[in-house]
Motif scaffolding. Structure first.
Motif, PDB file in Angstrom:
ATOM      1  N   ASP A  36       0.800  -1.224   0.000  1.00  0.00           N
ATOM      2  CA  ASP A  36       0.000   0.000   0.000  1.00  0.00           C
ATOM      3  C   ASP A  36       0.832   1.273   0.000  1.00  0.00           C
ATOM      4  O   ASP A  36       0.277   2.377   0.082  1.00  0.00           O
ATOM      5  CB  ASP A  36      -0.965   0.003   1.189  1.00  0.00           C
ATOM      6  CG  ASP A  36      -2.229  -0.799   0.885  1.00  0.00           C
ATOM      7  OD1 ASP A  36      -2.463  -1.099  -0.301  1.00  0.00           O
ATOM      8  OD2 ASP A  36      -2.973  -1.121   1.825  1.00  0.00           O
ATOM      9  N   ASP A  38       2.022   2.285  -2.511  1.00  0.00           N
ATOM     10  CA  ASP A  38       1.719   2.884  -3.813  1.00  0.00           C
ATOM     11  C   ASP A  38       0.505   3.811  -3.739  1.00  0.00           C
ATOM     12  O   ASP A  38       0.113   4.420  -4.726  1.00  0.00           O
ATOM     13  CB  ASP A  38       1.479   1.792  -4.864  1.00  0.00           C
ATOM     14  CG  ASP A  38       0.247   0.935  -4.557  1.00  0.00           C
ATOM     15  OD1 ASP A  38      -0.479   1.230  -3.587  1.00  0.00           O
ATOM     16  OD2 ASP A  38       0.011  -0.038  -5.289  1.00  0.00           O
ATOM     17  N   HIS A  39      -0.107   3.917  -2.552  1.00  0.00           N
ATOM     18  CA  HIS A  39      -1.296   4.746  -2.385  1.00  0.00           C
ATOM     19  C   HIS A  39      -0.905   6.224  -2.319  1.00  0.00           C
ATOM     20  O   HIS A  39       0.159   6.582  -1.825  1.00  0.00           O
ATOM     21  CB  HIS A  39      -2.035   4.354  -1.102  1.00  0.00           C
ATOM     22  CG  HIS A  39      -3.486   4.700  -1.124  1.00  0.00           C
ATOM     23  ND1 HIS A  39      -3.944   5.998  -1.075  1.00  0.00           N
ATOM     24  CD2 HIS A  39      -4.594   3.917  -1.189  1.00  0.00           C
ATOM     25  CE1 HIS A  39      -5.263   6.007  -1.106  1.00  0.00           C
ATOM     26  NE2 HIS A  39      -5.683   4.761  -1.184  1.00  0.00           N
ATOM     27  N   LYS A  40      -1.776   7.089  -2.808  1.00  0.00           N
ATOM     28  CA  LYS A  40      -1.482   8.525  -2.865  1.00  0.00           C
ATOM     29  C   LYS A  40      -1.193   9.107  -1.490  1.00  0.00           C
ATOM     30  O   LYS A  40      -0.332   9.986  -1.342  1.00  0.00           O
ATOM     31  CB  LYS A  40      -2.654   9.270  -3.514  1.00  0.00           C
ATOM     32  CG  LYS A  40      -2.785   9.023  -5.008  1.00  0.00           C
ATOM     33  CD  LYS A  40      -3.924   9.842  -5.602  1.00  0.00           C
ATOM     34  CE  LYS A  40      -4.024   9.608  -7.107  1.00  0.00           C
ATOM     35  NZ  LYS A  40      -5.132  10.391  -7.714  1.00  0.00           N
ATOM     36  N   HIS A  85      -2.068   2.736  -7.649  1.00  0.00           N
ATOM     37  CA  HIS A  85      -2.574   1.914  -6.552  1.00  0.00           C
ATOM     38  C   HIS A  85      -3.205   0.624  -7.075  1.00  0.00           C
ATOM     39  O   HIS A  85      -3.972   0.638  -8.031  1.00  0.00           O
ATOM     40  CB  HIS A  85      -3.602   2.703  -5.738  1.00  0.00           C
ATOM     41  CG  HIS A  85      -4.061   1.977  -4.512  1.00  0.00           C
ATOM     42  ND1 HIS A  85      -3.192   1.392  -3.616  1.00  0.00           N
ATOM     43  CD2 HIS A  85      -5.301   1.734  -4.029  1.00  0.00           C
ATOM     44  CE1 HIS A  85      -3.876   0.827  -2.633  1.00  0.00           C
ATOM     45  NE2 HIS A  85      -5.165   1.013  -2.872  1.00  0.00           N
ATOM     46  N   ARG A  86      -2.842  -0.465  -6.428  1.00  0.00           N
ATOM     47  CA  ARG A  86      -3.333  -1.806  -6.773  1.00  0.00           C
ATOM     48  C   ARG A  86      -2.991  -2.214  -8.198  1.00  0.00           C
ATOM     49  O   ARG A  86      -3.808  -2.843  -8.877  1.00  0.00           O
ATOM     50  CB  ARG A  86      -4.844  -1.913  -6.542  1.00  0.00           C
ATOM     51  CG  ARG A  86      -5.202  -1.961  -5.075  1.00  0.00           C
ATOM     52  CD  ARG A  86      -6.570  -2.555  -4.881  1.00  0.00           C
ATOM     53  NE  ARG A  86      -6.925  -2.612  -3.468  1.00  0.00           N
ATOM     54  CZ  ARG A  86      -8.052  -3.127  -3.002  1.00  0.00           C
ATOM     55  NH1 ARG A  86      -8.934  -3.627  -3.850  1.00  0.00           N
ATOM     56  NH2 ARG A  86      -8.293  -3.152  -1.716  1.00  0.00           N
ATOM     57  N   ASP A 181      -6.772  -8.317  -0.741  1.00  0.00           N
ATOM     58  CA  ASP A 181      -7.315  -7.290  -1.629  1.00  0.00           C
ATOM     59  C   ASP A 181      -8.153  -7.892  -2.754  1.00  0.00           C
ATOM     60  O   ASP A 181      -9.026  -7.218  -3.313  1.00  0.00           O
ATOM     61  CB  ASP A 181      -6.181  -6.453  -2.221  1.00  0.00           C
ATOM     62  CG  ASP A 181      -5.713  -5.365  -1.258  1.00  0.00           C
ATOM     63  OD1 ASP A 181      -6.281  -5.274  -0.150  1.00  0.00           O
ATOM     64  OD2 ASP A 181      -4.776  -4.623  -1.600  1.00  0.00           O
TER      65      ASP A 181
END
Length: 233
Positions: A36, A38-40, A85-86, A181
């Protein structure tokens, strides 16, 4: 959406299926919290990761010491920065690369400290794993994790972990994140960036089944020993 608490708990359960070594368990939990990034809302941490890597690289280069640790940290930061993300960090290719990179960072740091200092190897790997947790764990989880980790290490007097165990532990944690996820409506792109196909609950169910079967196979010697103890008692 799966939270860091859910990911950490699921990783803990999976880790206990395979090992009671607190070093292994800690790495699985850390690995479960890595994707995670990679989340903003984690971008600030990504910047810090890149800056840390550059500082480590410059410091080791100036001291004429192996500087690969710094490059790996920068590589991780750049990977998270450019990943949506993801996508890549939640895919099979992504978690293989992330597990390998983080394992190399940990192993090279371990080797570097052993080679340039006279510090005892006891507790050293535990300290490095603890430092790794500061990079990737949620700050709310960190105090509980650090406390339980060092208590378990001291009580069990466990200071040994192989290089292959480090890689596999991180991979299991990363994989567990991807499995959880996949149970959400958004699913996961299992082979991103090669394929944009999204996988959902069926992938999660099959994965959990396979992980349990593999754990049972791995634990067969332990189960037989436990059975013998019960019978003899």
């Amino acid at each position: 959406m799966s939270s860091y608490k859910t990911h950490s708990l699921f990783a803990l359960i999976l880790a206990l299926l395979y090992s009671f070594n607190p070093l292994v368990i800690a790495l699985v939990i850390i690995g479960a919290n890595v994707p995670d990034f990679d989340h903003k809302f984690r971008k600030e941490h990504v910047y810090k990761l890149i800056i840390l890597g550059l500082l480590v690289f410059i410091s080791l280069y100036v001291l004429n010491l192996p500087y690969y640790v710094g490059l790996i940290i920068v590589f991780l930061g750049v990977t998270f920065y450019f990943s949506e993300h993801r996508s890549f960090t939640h895919s099979i290719p992504g978690i293989i690369i992330l597990a390998s990179a983080i394992a190399l960072m940990l192993i090279w740091s371990w080797q570097l400290i052993v080679n340039v200092t006279t510090l005892s190897n006891n507790y050293l790997i535990a300290v490095l794993i603890a430092l790794l947790s500061f990079l990737f764990l949620n700050k709310r989880l960190l105090p509980i994790f650090i406390s339980l980790f060092f208590i378990s290490v001291v009580i069990l007097q466990t200071f040994e972990i192989t290089y292959i165990q480090i890689v596999l532990s991180l991979f299991l944690g990363l994989f567990s994140h991807m499995v959880l996820d996949a149970t959400t409506p958004a699913g996961v792109k299992l082979f991103s960036p090669i394929s944009s196909k999204t996988y959902y609950k069926n992938f999660a169910r099959v994965s959990i089944f396979i992980l349990i079967v593999l754990a049972l196979i791995y634990r067969i010697p332990f189960l037989f020993s436990l059975f013998e103890i019960v019978i003899n008692y």
